[in-house]
Motif scaffolding. Structure first.
Motif, PDB file in Angstrom:
ATOM      1  N   ALA A 174       0.604  -1.325  -0.100  1.00  0.00           N
ATOM      2  CA  ALA A 174      -0.414  -0.207  -0.288  1.00  0.00           C
ATOM      3  C   ALA A 174       0.464   1.525   0.271  1.00  0.00           C
ATOM      4  O   ALA A 174       1.899   1.644   0.342  1.00  0.00           O
ATOM      5  N   VAL A 175       0.270   2.480  -0.502  1.00  0.00           N
ATOM      6  CA  VAL A 175       0.628   4.208  -0.069  1.00  0.00           C
ATOM      7  C   VAL A 175      -0.332   4.186   0.246  1.00  0.00           C
ATOM      8  O   VAL A 175       1.000   5.082   1.226  1.00  0.00           O
ATOM      9  N   GLU A 176      -1.231   4.162   0.427  1.00  0.00           N
ATOM     10  CA  GLU A 176      -1.987   5.440   0.713  1.00  0.00           C
ATOM     11  C   GLU A 176      -3.359   4.441   2.046  1.00  0.00           C
ATOM     12  O   GLU A 176      -4.504   4.418   1.783  1.00  0.00           O
ATOM     13  N   GLY A 177      -2.749   3.317   2.540  1.00  0.00           N
ATOM     14  CA  GLY A 177      -3.177   2.781   3.914  1.00  0.00           C
ATOM     15  C   GLY A 177      -3.756   1.178   2.619  1.00  0.00           C
ATOM     16  O   GLY A 177      -4.490   1.894   2.010  1.00  0.00           O
ATOM     17  N   GLY A 178      -4.677   0.115   3.910  1.00  0.00           N
ATOM     18  CA  GLY A 178      -4.516  -0.995   3.383  1.00  0.00           C
ATOM     19  C   GLY A 178      -5.379  -1.215   2.791  1.00  0.00           C
ATOM     20  O   GLY A 178      -6.608  -1.211   2.591  1.00  0.00           O
ATOM     21  N   GLN A 195      -2.307   2.530  -5.568  1.00  0.00           N
ATOM     22  CA  GLN A 195      -3.005   3.706  -5.595  1.00  0.00           C
ATOM     23  C   GLN A 195      -2.551   4.998  -5.873  1.00  0.00           C
ATOM     24  O   GLN A 195      -2.715   6.608  -5.881  1.00  0.00           O
ATOM     25  N   SER A 196      -1.167   5.150  -5.807  1.00  0.00           N
ATOM     26  CA  SER A 196       0.093   6.186  -5.880  1.00  0.00           C
ATOM     27  C   SER A 196       1.551   5.997  -7.365  1.00  0.00           C
ATOM     28  O   SER A 196       2.053   4.492  -6.586  1.00  0.00           O
ATOM     29  N   ALA A 338      -2.528  11.622  11.815  1.00  0.00           N
ATOM     30  CA  ALA A 338      -3.314  10.858  10.413  1.00  0.00           C
ATOM     31  C   ALA A 338      -2.897  10.684   8.972  1.00  0.00           C
ATOM     32  O   ALA A 338      -3.734  11.042   8.102  1.00  0.00           O
ATOM     33  N   LYS A 339      -1.609  10.923   8.917  1.00  0.00           N
ATOM     34  CA  LYS A 339      -0.917  10.564   7.685  1.00  0.00           C
ATOM     35  C   LYS A 339      -0.201   8.877   7.461  1.00  0.00           C
ATOM     36  O   LYS A 339       0.314   9.087   8.587  1.00  0.00           O
ATOM     37  N   GLU A 387       4.291   2.479  12.496  1.00  0.00           N
ATOM     38  CA  GLU A 387       2.939   2.061  11.426  1.00  0.00           C
ATOM     39  C   GLU A 387       2.179   0.474  11.753  1.00  0.00           C
ATOM     40  O   GLU A 387       1.442   0.481  11.878  1.00  0.00           O
ATOM     41  N   GLY A 388       3.254  -0.333  12.300  1.00  0.00           N
ATOM     42  CA  GLY A 388       2.715  -1.423  12.220  1.00  0.00           C
ATOM     43  C   GLY A 388       3.209  -1.875  10.668  1.00  0.00           C
ATOM     44  O   GLY A 388       2.490  -3.482  10.667  1.00  0.00           O
TER      45      GLY A 388
END
Ligand code: 4AD
Ligand code: MG
Length: 443
Positions: A174-178, A195-196, A338-339, A387-388
């Protein structure tokens, strides 16, 4: 068979008094047994064509009379200047040939009443018939505006010595979260649609230093909003030796250049869509202010919006915040929590990251997301751990930092969102030929 003359040129006065041949489609038709009026359309406009039975003979006259909406025809005749006609010209027909007829049992389904009932073209009926809806004036204008937006982005970056660079669309992480990852079966393994372009662009940053792309990105967005697609077009850039502020200069630069290009190339189309050109000029001419996330949260709280520090701003909140903006605003320094991991923590206060979103006015909200990257090996390892996130898919990304890391950053701009905002569309679906959302992959 090549076409020499386009209706747009005729309407601009390029063929007054000449006998010419036009190729196009019947847009409207009416008349009597003696005289028949056809509004012919092509990709550049419309013109009224007039046929008299006594001039063209019974056989041609009957053929024209039977030509239903969207029949393709070749028409010859003489161009008349006529103030009363749409566009100021008409064509007096002397001969006509039907090329592709339309069967009366199956007339063209996109009628003016179907469109009038469909509030900006959003009903399921128009979406089911999207392949035909593309021919309407509204969609034709949108597609031309879209083309100019793509051209403006390429020109902006190429004029500044950016290299266009392509990244893979099948990826392992992932780039922007799963939560918005599209999973695809990949020969017994799992892969994802990207995603990006960003992570692979960062790998080429030490080679090219200034790079950009325009490519599709994919997000499994379940919610259907006026600004989300599952497949959208993403203009992204990455630049070496740059911080958050340097990247924002380019975000502002490219958006203002797009607005200026639309005014130069597509004023007619924008006006036909009912867009106020003064607003667009405002977006081209004036600087974009910068505001910290904390200030935005306070502003929202002052407006009575329920928001807690640490939350990302979703559409409902951005909508309220941007309703009264006169130009786009940058929001910077979001909370670290948040990011995603790749954002660089602010050395002055690591509760925040050095990032930015560009929010468009009139309630449109986010059109750009970007910032400075975590560029040292040690810091990226910490961020991934925090972030795990499993490390394995990002080994290549960590390597980029192992060998001569440098400060760098970039952004992603949602091209469809920018088209939608600048064209004044109600919904992002209006600006992409075949929109994809959680309920639709056809036609
Ligand atoms: O803010 P996002 O998620 O940022 C990134 O993807 C970064 N990796 C980009 C980068 O730094 N190279 O997405 C960037 C932009 C958003 O601001 C939005 O305009 C658009 O992509 N976008 C979408 N557009 C349409 N439909 C969606 N589902 C979108 N998701 C993001
Ligand atoms: Mg974002």
């Amino acid at each position: 068979m090549q076409k020499d003359i386009f209706i747009g040129d005729v309407q601009s006065g390029g063929h007054d008094g000449q006998r010419i041949e036009l190729k196009g489609w019947v847009n409207r038709a009416r008349g009597s047994n003696k005289i028949w009026f056809i509004v012919l359309r092509d990709s550049t406009g419309r013109i009224q064509c007039v046929a008299k039975r006594e001039d063209i003979g019974d056989e041609s006259f009957e053929a024209l009379k039977g030509a239903l909406i969207e029949t393709s025809v070749v028409i010859s005749g003489t161009v008349n200047v006529d103030e009363r006609s749409e566009g100021g010209h008409e064509l007096i027909i002397d001969s006509a040939t039907i090329i592709g007829p339309v069967n009366p049992d199956n007339p063209f389904p996109i009628t003016e009443s179907a469109m009038a009932n469909a509030d900006g073209g959003e009903t399921e009926f128009l979406l089911d018939n999207r392949h035909l809806y593309l021919r309407t004036a509204r969609m034709t204008h949108m597609l031309k505006i879209r083309s100019s937006v793509f051209g403006a982005i390429h020109n902006y970056f190429r004029d500044r010595d950016f290299t266009e660079y392509q990244a893979p669309n099948f990826v392992a992480g992932a780039v922007e979260g799963g939560s918005t990852l599209f999973e695809v079966p990949y020969f017994g393994r799992k892969a994802y649609l990207t995603q990006s372009w960003q992570l692979y662009a960062e790998a080429a940053m030490p080679a090219l230093e200034r790079l950009y792309t325009i490519a599709p990105s994919f997000r499994a967005e379940k919610s259907r909003t006026r600004r989300h697609l599952t497949e959208f077009w993403h203009a992204e850039m990455e630049i070496a030796w740059a911080g958050n502020d340097d990247v924002m200069v380019h975000g502002e630069g490219v958006v203002r250049h797009i607005a200026r290009t639309l005014l130069d190339e597509r004023s007619d189309e924008l006006e036909s869509l009912g867009r106020d050109l003064d607003l667009v000029a405002n977006y081209a001419d004036n600087p974009y202010p910068r505001m910290r996330y904390d200030e935005a949260v306070e502003t929202l709280q002052g407006m009575g919006v329920k928001i807690e520090w640490g939350q990302d701003l979703d559409y409902s909140k951005e909508k309220v915040l941007t309703q009264d903006f006169d130009v786009p605003h940058f929001l910077t320094h979001y909370p670290r929590i948040a990011k995603p991991f790749y954002h660089r923590p602010d050395p002055d206060d690591p509760k925040y990251v050095l990032c930015h979103d560009l929010l468009a006015p009139e309630g449109y909200g986010e059109i750009i997301g970007g910032g400075e990257r975590t560029w040292s090996e040690q810091e990226i390892l910490e961020r991934i751990e925090e972030e795990g996130t499993p490390r394995e898919p990002y080994e290549f990304y960590i390597d980029v930092r192992k060998y001569g890391g440098v400060p760098h950053g970039g952004f992603g701009l949602g091209v469809d969102r920018v088209c939608s905002w600048l064209a004044g569309a109600e919904h992002i679906r209006e600006v992409i030929p075949f929109p994809r959302d959680s309920r639709r992959v056809t036609p």
